[in-house]
Scaffold this motif. Structure first.
Motif, PDB file in Angstrom:
ATOM      1  N   LEU A 156      43.675  41.917  34.460  1.00 36.55           N
ATOM      2  CA  LEU A 156      42.810  41.388  34.762  1.00 36.55           C
ATOM      3  C   LEU A 156      43.804  40.811  36.308  1.00 36.55           C
ATOM      4  O   LEU A 156      42.944  40.540  37.549  1.00 36.55           O
ATOM      5  N   ASN A 157      44.619  40.535  35.916  1.00 35.84           N
ATOM      6  CA  ASN A 157      45.649  40.607  37.191  1.00 35.84           C
ATOM      7  C   ASN A 157      45.906  41.418  38.149  1.00 35.84           C
ATOM      8  O   ASN A 157      45.881  40.737  39.240  1.00 35.84           O
ATOM      9  N   ILE A 158      45.309  42.953  38.120  1.00 36.25           N
ATOM     10  CA  ILE A 158      45.334  43.257  39.243  1.00 36.25           C
ATOM     11  C   ILE A 158      44.012  43.337  39.985  1.00 36.25           C
ATOM     12  O   ILE A 158      43.590  43.331  40.953  1.00 36.25           O
ATOM     13  N   LEU A 159      43.146  43.220  39.301  1.00 35.56           N
ATOM     14  CA  LEU A 159      41.682  42.800  39.206  1.00 35.56           C
ATOM     15  C   LEU A 159      41.633  41.642  40.502  1.00 35.56           C
ATOM     16  O   LEU A 159      41.415  41.504  41.779  1.00 35.56           O
ATOM     17  N   ILE A 160      42.706  40.187  40.030  1.00 31.44           N
ATOM     18  CA  ILE A 160      42.484  38.781  41.152  1.00 31.44           C
ATOM     19  C   ILE A 160      43.771  39.982  42.690  1.00 31.44           C
ATOM     20  O   ILE A 160      43.182  39.066  43.595  1.00 31.44           O
ATOM     21  N   ASN A 161      44.032  40.215  41.917  1.00 39.08           N
ATOM     22  CA  ASN A 161      45.628  40.982  43.113  1.00 39.08           C
ATOM     23  C   ASN A 161      44.609  41.568  44.105  1.00 39.08           C
ATOM     24  O   ASN A 161      44.647  41.219  45.186  1.00 39.08           O
ATOM     25  N   CYS A 162      44.111  42.375  43.613  1.00 39.89           N
ATOM     26  CA  CYS A 162      42.882  43.385  44.281  1.00 39.89           C
ATOM     27  C   CYS A 162      42.148  42.206  45.655  1.00 39.89           C
ATOM     28  O   CYS A 162      41.979  42.427  46.421  1.00 39.89           O
ATOM     29  N   PHE A 163      41.166  40.985  44.674  1.00 42.65           N
ATOM     30  CA  PHE A 163      40.723  40.141  44.898  1.00 42.65           C
ATOM     31  C   PHE A 163      41.034  39.675  46.653  1.00 42.65           C
ATOM     32  O   PHE A 163      40.780  39.458  47.108  1.00 42.65           O
TER      33      PHE A 163
ATOM     34  N   PHE B 231      36.696  34.891  44.723  1.00 42.23           N
ATOM     35  CA  PHE B 231      36.489  36.553  43.955  1.00 42.23           C
ATOM     36  C   PHE B 231      37.302  36.295  42.061  1.00 42.23           C
ATOM     37  O   PHE B 231      37.372  36.114  41.350  1.00 42.23           O
ATOM     38  N   GLY B 232      38.502  36.498  42.878  1.00 46.13           N
ATOM     39  CA  GLY B 232      40.510  35.987  42.133  1.00 46.13           C
ATOM     40  C   GLY B 232      39.598  35.240  40.879  1.00 46.13           C
ATOM     41  O   GLY B 232      40.024  35.050  40.200  1.00 46.13           O
ATOM     42  N   TYR B 233      39.384  33.461  41.768  1.00 48.43           N
ATOM     43  CA  TYR B 233      39.176  32.132  40.641  1.00 48.43           C
ATOM     44  C   TYR B 233      38.299  32.495  40.064  1.00 48.43           C
ATOM     45  O   TYR B 233      38.211  32.308  38.708  1.00 48.43           O
ATOM     46  N   SER B 234      37.036  33.712  39.881  1.00 46.87           N
ATOM     47  CA  SER B 234      36.005  34.159  39.217  1.00 46.87           C
ATOM     48  C   SER B 234      36.389  34.736  37.666  1.00 46.87           C
ATOM     49  O   SER B 234      36.022  34.941  37.007  1.00 46.87           O
ATOM     50  N   VAL B 235      37.930  35.761  38.101  1.00 46.70           N
ATOM     51  CA  VAL B 235      37.970  36.584  36.895  1.00 46.70           C
ATOM     52  C   VAL B 235      39.226  35.561  36.480  1.00 46.70           C
ATOM     53  O   VAL B 235      38.649  36.214  35.243  1.00 46.70           O
ATOM     54  N   LEU B 236      39.409  34.373  36.881  1.00 51.05           N
ATOM     55  CA  LEU B 236      40.636  33.890  35.935  1.00 51.05           C
ATOM     56  C   LEU B 236      39.341  32.740  35.056  1.00 51.05           C
ATOM     57  O   LEU B 236      39.516  32.671  34.108  1.00 51.05           O
ATOM     58  N   GLY B 237      38.095  32.924  34.944  1.00 47.71           N
ATOM     59  CA  GLY B 237      37.699  32.228  34.686  1.00 47.71           C
ATOM     60  C   GLY B 237      36.337  32.807  33.490  1.00 47.71           C
ATOM     61  O   GLY B 237      36.014  32.708  32.512  1.00 47.71           O
ATOM     62  N   LYS B 238      36.599  34.336  34.076  1.00 45.63           N
ATOM     63  CA  LYS B 238      36.595  35.201  32.789  1.00 45.63           C
ATOM     64  C   LYS B 238      38.015  35.258  32.147  1.00 45.63           C
ATOM     65  O   LYS B 238      37.264  35.554  30.750  1.00 45.63           O
ATOM     66  N   MET B 239      38.909  35.684  32.698  1.00 39.21           N
ATOM     67  CA  MET B 239      39.599  35.100  31.433  1.00 39.21           C
ATOM     68  C   MET B 239      39.741  34.391  30.592  1.00 39.21           C
ATOM     69  O   MET B 239      40.559  34.945  29.133  1.00 39.21           O
ATOM     70  N   LEU B 240      39.459  33.357  31.218  1.00 43.03           N
ATOM     71  CA  LEU B 240      39.703  31.780  30.050  1.00 43.03           C
ATOM     72  C   LEU B 240      38.443  32.249  28.984  1.00 43.03           C
ATOM     73  O   LEU B 240      38.521  32.173  27.833  1.00 43.03           O
ATOM     74  N   LYS B 241      37.177  32.300  29.499  1.00 46.90           N
ATOM     75  CA  LYS B 241      35.954  32.923  28.561  1.00 46.90           C
ATOM     76  C   LYS B 241      36.028  34.258  27.310  1.00 46.90           C
ATOM     77  O   LYS B 241      36.469  33.516  26.896  1.00 46.90           O
ATOM     78  N   LEU B 242      37.104  35.117  27.888  1.00 48.12           N
ATOM     79  CA  LEU B 242      37.958  35.957  26.802  1.00 48.12           C
ATOM     80  C   LEU B 242      38.533  36.484  26.196  1.00 48.12           C
ATOM     81  O   LEU B 242      38.949  36.450  25.157  1.00 48.12           O
ATOM     82  N   GLY B 243      39.191  34.507  26.596  1.00 49.88           N
ATOM     83  CA  GLY B 243      39.970  34.812  25.359  1.00 49.88           C
ATOM     84  C   GLY B 243      41.986  35.368  26.187  1.00 49.88           C
ATOM     85  O   GLY B 243      42.224  35.087  24.755  1.00 49.88           O
ATOM     86  N   VAL B 244      41.667  35.517  27.080  1.00 43.75           N
ATOM     87  CA  VAL B 244      43.168  36.369  27.529  1.00 43.75           C
ATOM     88  C   VAL B 244      43.657  35.028  28.390  1.00 43.75           C
ATOM     89  O   VAL B 244      43.071  34.067  28.928  1.00 43.75           O
ATOM     90  N   GLU B 245      45.119  35.246  28.111  1.00 42.86           N
ATOM     91  CA  GLU B 245      46.107  33.772  28.152  1.00 42.86           C
ATOM     92  C   GLU B 245      46.222  34.008  29.457  1.00 42.86           C
ATOM     93  O   GLU B 245      47.249  35.054  30.176  1.00 42.86           O
ATOM     94  N   PRO B 246      45.986  33.576  31.195  1.00 45.14           N
ATOM     95  CA  PRO B 246      46.760  33.343  32.058  1.00 45.14           C
ATOM     96  C   PRO B 246      48.161  33.121  31.920  1.00 45.14           C
ATOM     97  O   PRO B 246      48.669  32.749  31.361  1.00 45.14           O
ATOM     98  N   ASP B 247      48.929  34.066  32.597  1.00 40.93           N
ATOM     99  CA  ASP B 247      50.374  34.173  32.602  1.00 40.93           C
ATOM    100  C   ASP B 247      50.701  33.587  34.059  1.00 40.93           C
ATOM    101  O   ASP B 247      50.383  33.761  35.705  1.00 40.93           O
ATOM    102  N   ILE B 248      52.017  33.709  34.569  1.00 39.97           N
ATOM    103  CA  ILE B 248      52.574  33.425  35.765  1.00 39.97           C
ATOM    104  C   ILE B 248      52.075  34.533  36.652  1.00 39.97           C
ATOM    105  O   ILE B 248      52.339  33.596  38.003  1.00 39.97           O
TER     106      ILE B 248
END
Length: 220
Positions: free
Chosen positions: A17-24, A32-49
């Protein structure tokens, strides 16, 4: 490709997911990167640094510095520890928009949190100060980095010399030039160009020609 991964049931983690955010972000679509962040939280994937640093970098590249600072503050509040890349990115962004006071405070914040600014960080702020004719403040930082044992480089001197020339402080610029030579710091094409331009503006054409000759000899 990402949608295909989802259809195939491929598990998504922070890395993918970080790769996708980086691409956007690199495409200039931070939203769109923020949208992926929202998707991460929805999927229960913890964002990292990496997630936060990528978004901060994307915001800074679009000159959305206030949003980048807000995201940085949010990251701190959530307990994430920024790395040197995050600090450097934001520092560069603040300087890019000419926010000199905030840049200096941010430099102090880095030190307060255990990150010793390197010569690149100091050069970034010194260049910003010089471009806004805050020569005294730039010289104070210059003195500070030397006291801390950080060796100034060609970029440091070039920024200061440019600032001095633009402020009409030709003697001080010459003193810095001599200091560069005494410290065996090589002048590059940028430094020579600054000096030639300053001499021409002062009407010292012969001296400017001599400087060009010196530059040619130095390059050989």
């Amino acid at each position: 490709m990402f949608s295909r991964m989802e259809l195939l049931g491929v598990s998504l983690d922070a890395y993918s997911l970080n790769i996708l955010i980086n691409c956007f972000c690199k495409l200039g679509h931070v939203g769109f990167g923020y949208s992926v962040l929202g998707k991460m939280l929805k999927l229960g994937v913890e964002p990292d640094i990496v997630t936060f640093s990528t978004l901060i970098d994307g915001l800074c590249k679009q000159s959305k510095i206030s949003q980048a600072v807000s995201l940085f503050d949010e990251m701190i509040e959530k307990g994430y520890q920024p790395n040197l890349i995050v600090y450097s990115t934001l520092l560069n962004g603040l300087c890019k928009i000419g926010s000199t006071d905030k840049a200096i405070r941010f430099l102090r914040m880095m030190e307060g949190r255990g990150f010793s600014p390197n010569i690149v960080a100091y050069n970034t702020v010194i260049d910003c100060l010089c471009k806004h004719c805050l020569i005294k403040e730039a010289l104070d930082l210059f003195s500070e980095l030397k006291v801390k044992g950080i060796k100034p480089d060609t970029v440091t001197y070039s920024c200061l010399i440019h600032g001095m020339c633009n402020s009409g402080q030709q003697k001080e610029a010459t003193r810095l030039l001599n200091e560069m030579v005494n410290n065996n710091i090589s002048l590059n094409i940028v430094t020579y160009t600054i000096l030639v331009d300053a001499l021409c503006k002062e009407g010292l054409i012969d001296e400017a020609v001599d400087m060009v000759d010196t530059m040619r000899k130095a390059r050989h």
